[in-house]
Scaffold this active site. Structure first.
Site: not given
Length: 311
Positions: A91-93
């Protein structure tokens, strides 16, 4: 610069030079402003589709295969399932593919020195970024690193897990044992995310949520919603007959603490879930319940895809 140097016994000239070398980025000041609320309803189905999708799932399988030993060790050490760690990093990167291109020093200094006064919480947010800048400079000075080199997001988040400097110093783990915490290292990112969740109260062996059957009328369920994400009742109070088990789940014990939570789907029926305390823990990473749900579902989808390829 002088105040930060004095509070942390940093070299004053070094601190002045670091802050003096930073450049204001006006675009950042626009990006931190709150988005106007036009009364748009949230859409869990659309949000989920945005992240639980083939490209991210394939990348997740590749990441898991490449770092299976570290993920297993993190799970055994901190009690956080590998799929949750994989879900957050995806989700983040997108597993390190999008860690940000803005110099962290520029981002933090812009928001510490010139936070937009039109923001409704301008003073508290400015103070927050002063502290984050301070934590960042302390870490750079301690390790002898060049503060102008790291790059991240427009708000100063860094590395695969997009940690702010305070999270880097509080929860960062040297998981590969090389003597330092490198948030751009997959091993350190894995250990750091697991440690972050553990330190915020993750309960090993507990599911994140259970789907609630729409057997009851929506108005009845809406009237019974929990006021927040903190578990305020037990499964037996909700009624175990309303729990719909997903693949691999077993029926929770009657005394399991849960919160009854609703997710909007525009004009379509809401999605209701019985959330455990672990969903609330994930929202300590990002305050959105939609984010926490997507982390869980993405991690589960990656685990399922990986298992399918192994058969």
């Amino acid at each position: 610069a002088d105040a930060i140097a004095e509070r942390n016994t940093l070299d004053r000239d070094w601190t002045r030079n670091a802050i003096g070398a930073a450049r204001e980025i006006p675009q950042i000041q626009k990006l931190v402003m709150p988005v106007p609320n036009r009364g748009n309803k949230k859409n869990w189905a659309a949000y989920r589709t945005r992240f639980v999708e083939p490209v991210r799932i394939r990348a997740g399988v590749q990441f898991w295969d490449a770092h299976a030993a570290d993920l297993q060790r993190a799970q055994e050490t901190y009690g956080v399932p590998a799929e949750i760690i994989v879900g957050i990093l995806g989700m983040e990167t997108l597993y390190g593919q999008h860690t940000g291109k803005i110099r962290v020093m520029d981002a933090l200094t812009t928001l510490a020195v010139d936070f937009p006064s039109a923001h409704p919480r301008a003073e508290s947010r400015r103070e927050y970024f002063v502290l984050e800048l301070e934590q960042y400079l302390k870490e750079m000075h301690r390790t002898g690193a060049d503060p102008m080199k790291p790059r991240g997001s427009y708000s100063g988040d860094m590395g695969l897990p997009q940690f702010m400097p305070s999270s880097w110093t509080r929860f960062g783990v040297d998981f590969d044992g090389n003597g330092g915490v490198d948030l751009w290292s997959a091993a350190d990112a894995i250990g750091s995310v697991a440690n972050y969740l553990k330190q915020h109260g993750w309960i090993a062996g507990l599911a994140v949520y259970y789907v609630v059957s729409p057997a009851l009328a929506p108005d009845v369920l809406d009237a019974a919603l929990s006021p927040g994400l903190a578990p305020d009742r037990r499964v037996e109070q909700l009624g175990s007959d309303l729990i719909v088990l997903s693949a691999g789940q077993s029926m929770p014990a009657p005394e399991t603490p849960i919160a009854l939570v609703a997710l909007e789907n525009l004009e379509l029926p809401k999605t209701y879930v019985a959330a455990t305390g672990n969903l609330r823990v994930i929202t300590r990473y990002n305050p959105s319940r939609y984010y926490a749900m997507a982390v869980t579902d993405l991690g589960g989808a990656v685990a399922d895809a990986r298992a399918a390829t192994a058969r």
